[in-house]
Design an enzyme around this catalytic site. Structure first.
Site, mmCIF file in Angstrom:
data_model
loop_
_atom_site.group_PDB
_atom_site.id
_atom_site.type_symbol
_atom_site.label_atom_id
_atom_site.label_comp_id
_atom_site.label_asym_id
_atom_site.label_seq_id
_atom_site.Cartn_x
_atom_site.Cartn_y
_atom_site.Cartn_z
ATOM 1 N N GLU A 294 0.789 -1.231 -0.064
ATOM 2 C CA GLU A 294 0.037 0.129 -0.195
ATOM 3 C C GLU A 294 0.912 1.172 -0.196
ATOM 4 O O GLU A 294 1.634 1.410 0.907
ATOM 5 C CB GLU A 294 -1.059 0.117 1.098
ATOM 6 C CG GLU A 294 -1.916 1.192 1.271
ATOM 7 C CD GLU A 294 -2.491 1.436 2.681
ATOM 8 O OE1 GLU A 294 -3.367 2.057 2.732
ATOM 9 O OE2 GLU A 294 -2.036 0.901 3.696
ATOM 10 N N GLU B 53 0.938 5.210 -0.295
ATOM 11 C CA GLU B 53 -0.075 6.303 0.009
ATOM 12 C C GLU B 53 0.659 7.412 0.458
ATOM 13 O O GLU B 53 1.679 7.733 1.020
ATOM 14 C CB GLU B 53 -1.140 5.947 1.156
ATOM 15 C CG GLU B 53 -0.233 5.599 2.755
ATOM 16 C CD GLU B 53 -1.349 5.056 3.500
ATOM 17 O OE1 GLU B 53 -2.512 4.832 3.224
ATOM 18 O OE2 GLU B 53 -0.941 4.884 4.863
ATOM 19 N N LYS C 201 -1.156 -5.141 9.702
ATOM 20 C CA LYS C 201 -0.677 -4.026 8.987
ATOM 21 C C LYS C 201 0.856 -3.980 9.344
ATOM 22 O O LYS C 201 0.860 -3.748 10.646
ATOM 23 C CB LYS C 201 -1.338 -2.538 9.132
ATOM 24 C CG LYS C 201 -1.093 -1.276 8.417
ATOM 25 C CD LYS C 201 -1.865 -0.326 8.303
ATOM 26 C CE LYS C 201 -1.471 0.755 7.155
ATOM 27 N NZ LYS C 201 -2.778 1.793 7.400
ATOM 28 N N GLU D 213 -3.825 7.367 -2.526
ATOM 29 C CA GLU D 213 -3.362 6.158 -2.455
ATOM 30 C C GLU D 213 -3.388 5.660 -3.930
ATOM 31 O O GLU D 213 -4.111 5.944 -4.714
ATOM 32 C CB GLU D 213 -4.233 5.087 -2.094
ATOM 33 C CG GLU D 213 -3.778 3.562 -1.780
ATOM 34 C CD GLU D 213 -4.690 2.739 -1.061
ATOM 35 O OE1 GLU D 213 -4.228 1.556 -1.137
ATOM 36 O OE2 GLU D 213 -5.552 3.375 -0.224
#
Length: 549
Positions: A305, A307, A409, A496
């Site tokens: 991810e 971002e 995460k 993102e």
């Protein structure tokens, strides 16, 4: 025996004059012989004067020599006589004194006529004398010798019809012919030498005139050239006055820039290579993203991810914003600094209106996808004390109560970008969102207390053409560990990137690096638009030009 069959042979003795003047010029000797032959003094004097005029450097005249020696005008030759035993003697033998010396005072006369009479009385022809005189007369030139020899041979050959008169004719005619030939030869040689000298003098004069003419023509040519140069210099100025030197001329461009461009239909290329080169900041972010993805295991890259969040970079020493000595956006590398994602509520509200208005514009119809959601994120810390803790996030839909996402995460890396001209800074973070295994279901953790809870009211604008999703989220943080149950509200703006598109460009970077560079550049450009819009909105709000309800 007749006279013609066996003529008597006589030998001529050398005279005193021959002995003394044997080295004189041949022409002088010829003169003496001619004078002795005809006894003519005037002819010899005339010949002597002609020779002295035509030839330079000649020996002294004969008369002067005779006067100096005391002899007469005629050369004396000794008389020849024969002894009883046929031995030849000269007259000089009789003139010698008692002491044996030669007496030069005695007078000597040599007369050819007397000699001929004596020879005739003796019955012998003067063949030797004639041959000797002829030999002396023929010495000056080879051509004359050849011609004279022919004439002598012709004269000596008697005709067959006059055989009886050979002796008498030969005796009387030979001396006269020899005398005439001698005179002609001497006169011819003198005249030839005079003519030759005159020709040489005329040739020298002609050469002098030719040289004078050549020099005069050269002088005339030079004079004419000088006149032409004077006319040119008088009628025209130097080129430096007529033509301005290049260093003094005003610069005139050969190509008039931008004058041939149609300004009504202006199409400008990105650059002369028709590309847009990345600036240093963009290149730094591209390199950082590539290095971070490369450090992740290939089997985990699909859970990446990437971002971008907006906030203020705060130093660990105080609550204020950092202020490095820079004037443009740059990478802030201090490790102790951190960025808390949060913007002002009024800016958040205005930005939400701005982005919604863009998505509703006619030309952008169909380009944006809008998703609204209300979720509650609960974070659980799991793991043994001897192990690295794991943080599990469970996202539950507030309206339905369903668990929408249950992930682990992991924070991988972050990059802080300081923007001194803007109101907010940027944090780019790369995380891993790993799904929780099936043997560890969400229901297992519902009985446990989370370490934190966050309620999110989010509106997502997905722009597929730029592979970017814009999340505008209002967050209420509930800290379960604090004694006070008060919540803290923050306003977050997050961009993102599309992970599948990023990984595809990353894997294809060896074949086409432009795709990866273009994807990161577009992601940063979208962030720049949001950042600058926040700065402009904050200026309008806090300066009072725009009232916020």
């Amino acid at each position: 025996m007749s006279y013609t069959d066996n003529p008597p042979q006589t030998k001529r003795a050398l005279s005193l004059d021959d002995l003394v003047n044997h080295d004189e010029n041949e022409k002088v000797k010829l003169q003496k012989l001619s004078e002795a032959a005809n006894g003519s003094r005037p002819f010899a004097e005339n010949l002597e004067s002609d020779i002295n005029q035509t030839e330079t450097g000649q020996a002294a005249p004969i008369d002067n020599y005779k006067e100096s020696t005391g002899h007469g005008s005629h050369s004396q030759k000794p008389k020849s006589r024969k002894s009883s035993n046929d031995d030849e003697e000269t007259d000089t033998d009789d003139e010698m004194g008692a002491s044996g010396e030669i007496n030069f005072d005695s007078e000597m006369d040599f007369d050819y006529d007397k000699q001929h009479r004596n020879l005739l009385s003796n019955g012998s022809p003067p063949m030797n004398d004639g041959s000797d005189a002829n030999a002396k007369l023929e010495k000056p030139s080879d051509d004359s010798i050849h011609q004279n020899s022919k004439s002598d041979e012709e004269q000596r050959i008697p005709k067959q019809g006059n055989e009886g008169n050979i002796a008498s004719n030969y005796i009387t005619q030979v001396p006269l012919q020899k005398q005439k030939q001698t005179e002609k030869k001497i006169a011819g040689n003198a005249v030839g030498s005079v003519v030759k000298k005159e020709e040489e003098a005329n040739a020298a004069v002609d050469n002098i005139f030719e040289e004078k003419a050549t020099l005069q023509s050269k002088k005339n040519n030079i004079k004419r050239d000088l006149e032409v140069l004077n006319e040119i210099s008088a009628s025209s100025k130097p080129s430096k006055y007529r033509n301005v030197p290049i260093w003094a001329q005003k610069w005139k461009p050969t190509i008039k820039a931008l004058q041939s461009i149609n300004v009504k239909d202006l199409k400008i290329d990105p650059s002369f290579l028709n590309i847009i080169p990345d600036d240093d900041l963009t290149k730094s972010v591209q390199d950082w993203v590539y290095a971070t993805i490369y450090s992740i295991a290939p089997e985990l890259r699909s859970f990446i991810e990437l971002e971008m969040k907006f906030g203020v970079i705060i130093d660990a020493k105080g609550p204020d914003r950092v202020n490095p000595p820079v004037s443009s956006q740059c990478v802030f590398t201090e490790l102790d600094a951190h960025l808390t994602p949060n913007i002002d509520a009024s800016l958040f509200k205005e930005l939400s209106k701005y982005i919604r208005g863009i998505s509703e514009v006619t030309e952008n119809t169909g380009k944006f996808s809008i998703i609204e959601s209300q979720t509650r994120d609960s974070v659980y810390r799991v793991g043994l004390s001897t192990q690295r803790p794991r943080f599990l996030r469970m996202s539950t839909d507030i309206k339905t109560g369903r668990v929408g996402q249950f992930i682990e995460k992991r924070h991988v890396a972050q990059l802080l970008l300081y923007s001194p001209k803007d109101s907010y800074d940027v944090k780019i973070s790369l995380n891993l969102e790993l799904p929780v295994p099936d043997n560890d279901p969400p229901e297992k953790y519902k009985s446990q207390s989370p370490i934190s809870e966050r309620t999110k009211d989010r509106v997502s604008y997905i722009h597929n053409d730029s592979c970017t999703r814009i999340d505008i989220t209002k967050v209420e943080n509930h800290n379960q560990n604090s004694k006070s149950r008060q919540s803290e509200t923050t306003h977050e703006v997050e961009l993102e990137i599309n992970t599948p598109a990023l990984l595809n460009a990353f894997d294809n970077i060896t074949n086409d690096s432009k795709e990866y560079a273009s994807l990161i550049r577009t992601f940063l450009n979208n962030g720049t638009i949001i950042r600058r819009k926040l700065s402009s909105l904050s200026y309008e709000i806090f300066e009072g030009s725009k009232k916020v309800m």
